[in-house]
Enzyme design. Structure first.
Site, PDB file in Angstrom:
ATOM      1  N   HIS A   1       0.801  -1.232   0.000  1.00  8.12           N
ATOM      2  CA  HIS A   1       0.000   0.000   0.000  1.00  8.12           C
ATOM      3  C   HIS A   1       0.838   1.289   0.000  1.00  8.12           C
ATOM      4  O   HIS A   1       0.535   2.231   0.726  1.00  8.12           O
ATOM      5  CB  HIS A   1      -0.926   0.020   1.220  1.00  8.12           C
TER       6      HIS A   1
ATOM      7  N   HIS B   1      -9.751   2.221   0.448  1.00  2.00           N
ATOM      8  CA  HIS B   1      -9.705   1.096   1.387  1.00  2.00           C
ATOM      9  C   HIS B   1     -10.827   1.159   2.430  1.00  2.00           C
ATOM     10  O   HIS B   1     -10.591   0.929   3.618  1.00  2.00           O
ATOM     11  CB  HIS B   1      -8.328   1.072   2.060  1.00  2.00           C
TER      12      HIS B   1
ATOM     13  N   GLU C   1     -11.426  -3.639  -2.844  1.00  2.00           N
ATOM     14  CA  GLU C   1     -10.514  -2.624  -3.380  1.00  2.00           C
ATOM     15  C   GLU C   1     -10.356  -2.851  -4.877  1.00  2.00           C
ATOM     16  O   GLU C   1      -9.707  -3.804  -5.291  1.00  2.00           O
ATOM     17  CB  GLU C   1      -9.173  -2.735  -2.670  1.00  2.00           C
TER      18      GLU C   1
HETATM   19  C1  BGC Z   1      -4.486  -6.403   2.086  1.00  2.40           C
HETATM   20  C2  BGC Z   1      -4.393  -7.092   3.406  1.00  2.40           C
HETATM   21  C3  BGC Z   1      -4.053  -6.067   4.429  1.00  2.40           C
HETATM   22  C4  BGC Z   1      -5.140  -5.009   4.440  1.00  2.40           C
HETATM   23  C5  BGC Z   1      -4.891  -3.924   5.432  1.00  2.40           C
HETATM   24  C6  BGC Z   1      -5.556  -5.380   2.167  1.00  2.40           C
HETATM   25  O1  BGC Z   1      -5.641  -4.698   0.961  1.00  2.40           O
HETATM   26  O2  BGC Z   1      -4.711  -7.296   1.026  1.00  2.40           O
HETATM   27  O3  BGC Z   1      -3.460  -8.125   3.384  1.00  2.40           O
HETATM   28  O4  BGC Z   1      -3.942  -6.623   5.697  1.00  2.40           O
HETATM   29  O5  BGC Z   1      -5.237  -4.463   3.163  1.00  2.40           O
HETATM   30  O6  BGC Z   1      -3.625  -3.487   5.382  1.00  2.40           O
END
Ligand code: BGC
Length: 386
Positions: free
Chosen positions: A140, A214, A351
């Site tokens: 991310h 998110h 997402e």
């Molecule tokens: C990921 C997860 C992660 C979450 C929060 C998601 O997009 O795929 O593995 O824990 O985001 O960070």
């Protein structure tokens, strides 16, 4: 006319005058009713930057609150089948908690949504090393991704919608990414009960870009229970299986006869603890689905329905994939809005994005952005009840 008749006549006359007046007032009110956007102070970041909270309300009473810290959707109020509004996203009621402990609640994710293996990729023959923040991988956008920066914000208003246009300039080599990336993300709440998110970016050097939002949803309301009863449909016949570190293997695997098959609406909890290697790796669902549609074209990604409250959320996107994450890392240690304790799998994320680790998977749709090109994607969340 006798006295009694005269009396009834006068009463009827006055009643009709009164009702006509009421109708006119309500019509005027309707004609004047417009969506609105207001701004309040949301505090100062640790390094002293002022942050605001914007409240967007449409003519049906849906409310979205967004802060320009991380472009985070902090609240999203939609009606259930009886018209009762509830906040359906997880979050905090103060900036400090977002800065200190947010697992990406409601934010804009960038420069790259999801994982890049070992934080490395090669572009035009040059290897780049990104910040590593998830075991040995990059997740991310790194240590300080787009979720942790203050965006410039501008309100947008028309008779049909209200919006918030956010702008951020990500500097060359920020978190290890090449090129100055100029990013604009516009949230729009329409009178048709849609939350649209439009992403645009351009660069002055070849780079990679994969932006998403998110939000952690629970259509039953935030912090009230797990996501198991929410019925999910994902418009995908294939998904990208992962290794133990949640990095795609490169394969596109059929969902048929597996717990990954959401081609028909299925309760999230129905198969989540099945004896399945992919679910074991994810601790539940934490995978990317390959949408049954052309990348770049707007099409159906997913639909969620909560039988208890009747809420429906339908997601359309121009993106080729969607990461369905079932809130597996929530464990009851985070206390959110209204003092709600966010326990295991109390929410889910959908997402919309390009597939994880695309920069290292030549067969996946490309996430490379070059000078002169415009990165442009849109995702629409439509809320209704049934
Ligand atoms: C990921 C997860 C992660 C979450 C929060 C998601 O997009 O795929 O593995 O824990 O985001 O960070």
């Amino acid at each position: 006319m006798n006295d009694r008749q005269r009396f009834i006549y006068v009463v009827l006359l006055w009643t009709s005058v009164f009702l006509a007046g009421c109708k006119e007032i309500s019509q005027t009110k309707e004609a004047n009713m417009e969506p609105s956007i207001t701004k309040t102070d949301f505090g100062k970041t640790k390094d002293g930057q002022n942050v605001d909270l914007y409240t967007l309300t449409n003519i049906n009473g849906l409310v979205v609150k967004i802060t320009n810290y991380g472009g985070i959707v902090t609240e999203l109020w939609t009606p259930d089948r009886n018209g009762k509004l509830d906040d359906i996203v997880l979050g905090f009621d103060n900036l400090k908690d977002y800065e200190e402990k947010s697992p990406y609640f409601g934010c804009i994710v960038g420069r790259y949504g999801n994982r890049i293996a070992k934080g490395k990729f090669t572009l035009d023959g040059k290897e780049y090393t990104l910040a590593v923040n998830n075991g040995e991988n990059h997740l991310h956008g790194g240590l300080k991704g787009f979720d942790k920066v203050v965006w410039d914000a501008e309100s947008i208003q028309s008779a049909e919608s209200v919006g918030l246009k956010l702008h951020y300039l990500s500097k060359d080599m920020e978190e290890g990414y090449p090129g100055n990336l100029d990013v604009t993300v516009t949230y729009t709440l329409t009178n048709k009960d849609e939350l649209q998110i439009a992403y645009e970016a351009s660069t002055d050097k070849p780079t990679i870009c994969n932006l998403t939002n998110h939000n952690y949803y629970n259509l039953a309301g935030q912090g009230v229970r797990d996501n198991y009863e929410n019925q999910l449909m994902i418009n995908a016949d294939y998904f990208t299986p992962v290794d133990e570190g949640l990095i795609p293997t490169g394969e596109l695997r059929s969902v048929k006869d597996t717990p990954m098959d959401f081609t028909r609406p299925t309760a999230i909890g129905a198969r989540i603890d099945s004896d399945d290697t992919q679910l074991k790796y994810g601790g539940g669902y934490d995978h990317n689905w390959v949408l049954n549609k052309k990348a770049g074209e707007m099409g159906l990604a997913a639909k969620v329905y909560d039988p208890e409250t009747g809420r429906v959320m339908e997601i359309h996107t121009t993106e080729p994939g969607v990461q369905f994450y079932s809130g597996n890392f929530l464990d009851g240690t985070l206390v959110g809005k209204e003092g709600k304790v966010y326990k295991h799998r109390y929410a889910f994320c959908l997402e919309t994005q390009h597939y994880p680790d695309s920069p290292n998977k030549p067969d996946f749709p490309s996430t490379v952005l070059r000078p002169g090109q415009i990165y442009k994607t849109t995702t629409v969340h439509k809320f209704s009840t049934k």
